[in-house]
Design a protein around this motif. Structure first.
Motif, PDB file in Angstrom:
ATOM      1  N   GLU A 236       0.840  -1.192   0.000  1.00 32.70           N
ATOM      2  CA  GLU A 236       0.000   0.000   0.000  1.00 32.70           C
ATOM      3  C   GLU A 236       0.876   1.243   0.000  1.00 32.70           C
ATOM      4  O   GLU A 236       1.362   1.664   1.045  1.00 32.70           O
ATOM      5  CB  GLU A 236      -0.910  -0.027   1.236  1.00 32.70           C
ATOM      6  N   LEU A 237       1.131   1.806  -1.187  1.00 36.29           N
ATOM      7  CA  LEU A 237       1.879   3.059  -1.273  1.00 36.29           C
ATOM      8  C   LEU A 237       0.912   4.162  -1.678  1.00 36.29           C
ATOM      9  O   LEU A 237      -0.161   3.893  -2.198  1.00 36.29           O
ATOM     10  CB  LEU A 237       2.965   2.960  -2.355  1.00 36.29           C
ATOM     11  N   ARG A 238       1.297   5.390  -1.472  1.00 38.41           N
ATOM     12  CA  ARG A 238       0.451   6.490  -1.926  1.00 38.41           C
ATOM     13  C   ARG A 238       0.430   6.483  -3.455  1.00 38.41           C
ATOM     14  O   ARG A 238       1.442   6.305  -4.090  1.00 38.41           O
ATOM     15  CB  ARG A 238       0.998   7.815  -1.417  1.00 38.41           C
ATOM     16  N   MET A 239      -0.737   6.656  -4.031  1.00 40.85           N
ATOM     17  CA  MET A 239      -0.862   6.565  -5.496  1.00 40.85           C
ATOM     18  C   MET A 239      -1.600   7.757  -6.055  1.00 40.85           C
ATOM     19  O   MET A 239      -2.394   8.391  -5.359  1.00 40.85           O
ATOM     20  CB  MET A 239      -1.599   5.289  -5.859  1.00 40.85           C
ATOM     21  N   LYS A 240      -1.345   8.017  -7.329  1.00 40.46           N
ATOM     22  CA  LYS A 240      -1.978   9.173  -7.972  1.00 40.46           C
ATOM     23  C   LYS A 240      -2.788   8.721  -9.188  1.00 40.46           C
ATOM     24  O   LYS A 240      -3.994   8.844  -9.212  1.00 40.46           O
ATOM     25  CB  LYS A 240      -0.886  10.171  -8.375  1.00 40.46           C
ATOM     26  N   CYS A 241      -2.082   8.187 -10.211  1.00 40.35           N
ATOM     27  CA  CYS A 241      -2.816   7.852 -11.443  1.00 40.35           C
ATOM     28  C   CYS A 241      -3.469   6.473 -11.346  1.00 40.35           C
ATOM     29  O   CYS A 241      -4.572   6.269 -11.841  1.00 40.35           O
ATOM     30  CB  CYS A 241      -1.888   7.922 -12.658  1.00 40.35           C
ATOM     31  N   GLY A 242      -2.776   5.519 -10.746  1.00 41.63           N
ATOM     32  CA  GLY A 242      -3.329   4.171 -10.585  1.00 41.63           C
ATOM     33  C   GLY A 242      -3.050   3.237 -11.735  1.00 41.63           C
ATOM     34  O   GLY A 242      -3.430   2.074 -11.696  1.00 41.63           O
ATOM     35  N   LEU A 243      -2.374   3.724 -12.789  1.00 45.97           N
ATOM     36  CA  LEU A 243      -2.162   2.832 -13.924  1.00 45.97           C
ATOM     37  C   LEU A 243      -0.788   2.978 -14.570  1.00 45.97           C
ATOM     38  O   LEU A 243      -0.644   2.847 -15.785  1.00 45.97           O
ATOM     39  CB  LEU A 243      -3.293   2.960 -14.953  1.00 45.97           C
ATOM     40  N   GLY A 244       0.218   3.229 -13.730  1.00 38.54           N
ATOM     41  CA  GLY A 244       1.594   3.180 -14.218  1.00 38.54           C
ATOM     42  C   GLY A 244       2.002   4.357 -15.084  1.00 38.54           C
ATOM     43  O   GLY A 244       2.891   4.241 -15.915  1.00 38.54           O
ATOM     44  N   ARG A 245       1.421   5.536 -14.893  1.00 35.21           N
ATOM     45  CA  ARG A 245       1.718   6.695 -15.737  1.00 35.21           C
ATOM     46  C   ARG A 245       2.493   7.796 -15.026  1.00 35.21           C
ATOM     47  O   ARG A 245       3.310   8.478 -15.627  1.00 35.21           O
ATOM     48  CB  ARG A 245       0.405   7.291 -16.263  1.00 35.21           C
ATOM     49  N   CYS A 246       2.216   7.994 -13.741  1.00 34.37           N
ATOM     50  CA  CYS A 246       2.760   9.198 -13.085  1.00 34.37           C
ATOM     51  C   CYS A 246       4.082   8.942 -12.360  1.00 34.37           C
ATOM     52  O   CYS A 246       4.774   9.878 -11.999  1.00 34.37           O
ATOM     53  CB  CYS A 246       1.730   9.763 -12.116  1.00 34.37           C
TER      54      CYS A 246
END
Ligand SMILES: Cc1cc2nc3c(=O)[nH]c(=O)nc-3n(C[C@H](O)[C@H](O)[C@H](O)COP(=O)(O)OP(=O)(O)OC[C@H]3O[C@@H](n4cnc5c(N)ncnc54)[C@H](O)[C@@H]3O)c2cc1C
Ligand code: FES
Length: 275
Positions: A236-246
């Motif tokens: 569980e890391l902090r995420m932004k885009c959710g699909l390997g883009r950011c």
């Protein structure tokens, strides 16, 4: 990548269930009243509200449920505080599903399974457990070890009692951290309970919970001789885009949002120690 993968759809919250003092389970459908999308157990989705924010949650309902998606959400900040204050009928936005999910139809098939969860860590495992219950003949024995601080903090307690505990071939082992008057079950921390239960090392273990629980449960499993390629967990890391883009959630050359969040322990061994 599908172009629409980043574009949220408007969905409606049709039901909100209070599970514990700080966890509520939200049921959502699309504006036609249907399940918004298909998913694999262990996958996640971004729930958001313009002007409030966006956050990633495990889809806790099973893929075998054809009517809606459910999310069990712990109140801990901006988005989750807002979600905890809404009423059924509220529209929110949703995008997903994201992540790899658990290998329920491949690696898990035919295996004896031990699920180990702590607190809100039951959310992704509930999806797998209910999938396994639906296709019971595809799997061997099923043990579920679940612990929380107190009885009131056990998420999905009623479903566990009414459905999981009464199902043949499924053994449920509940524990709470400290004794309390209305609890006659096991008392103690999850890692110690797993050790006491002494599972056969041929079983496949699927774990999700707070980092401290994962750390000590793993140490116990290693002591008992479980092979690292039979243990699965989620990161569980902090995420932004959710699909390997950011690039927000990378560990070495892996993106937790896309290559995970489910990893086998021997796969984690290949990654830099940054999580
Ligand atoms: C793969 C994945 C699956 C998840 N599944 C669930 C789920 O099923 N149910 C659920 O309740 N939560 C889940 N979470 C956690 C959830 O995304 C965060 O709790 C949420 O983003 C908090 O948003 P917020 O705006 O309310 O809190 P914020 O205002 O952003 O933050 C509140 C506090 O929580 C901390 N925080 C927020 N997110 C994280 C994080 N990912 N790791 C460590 N600390 C964090 C912040 O630093 C801050 O202290 C999941 C996270 C991931 C990455
Ligand atoms: S969250 Fe953007 S790359 Fe993972």
């Amino acid at each position: 990548m599908r172009r629409e993968a980043l574009i949220p759809q408007v969905v409606q919250v049709t039901d909100i269930r209070r599970d514990t003092p700080d966890v509520k389970t939200f049921r959502v459908v699309d504006l036609d009243g249907r399940k918004p999308f298909l998913h694999i157990p262990g996958q996640c989705a971004m729930l958001s509200m313009p002007g409030v924010g966006e956050a990633l949650f495990s889809i806790t309902s099973s893929p075998t449920n054809e009517d809606y998606l459910e999310f069990s959400i712990k109140k801990c900040g901006c988005v989750t505080d807002w979600l905890h204050a809404i009423e059924p009928g509220q529209q929110v936005t949703l995008r997903g599903p994201y992540g790899n999910g658990f290998p329920v139809d491949t690696d898990f098939a035919g295996k004896d399974l031990v699920f180990v969860a702590g607190g809100i860590g039951l959310a992704p495992l509930r999806s797998v457990i209910n999938y396994v219950r639906c296709y019971r003949d595809r799997y061997g024995t099923v043990d579920i070890v679940y612990g929380s601080r107190s009885k009131a903090d056990l998420v999905d307690y009623q479903e566990i009692l009414d459905e999981w505990c009464s199902e043949p071939g499924i053994s449920v082992h509940l524990t709470i951290d400290n004794p309390q008057p209305d609890w006659d079950g096991h008392v103690g921390f999850v890692p110690n309970f797993v050790k006491e239960l002494g599972f056969d090392t041929g079983k496949t273990v699927v774990m999700c919970g707070p980092p401290i629980m994962i750390k000590f449960t793993l140490a116990g499993l290693m002591e008992q001789g479980f092979p690292r390629d039979q243990i699965y967990t989620t990161l569980e890391l902090r995420m932004k885009c959710g699909l390997g883009r950011c690039g927000r959630c990378n560990i070495g050359d892996k993106y937790v949002c896309k290559d995970g969040p489910v990893f086998r322990l021997d796969q984690l061994d290949q990654l830099p120690d940054e999580y």
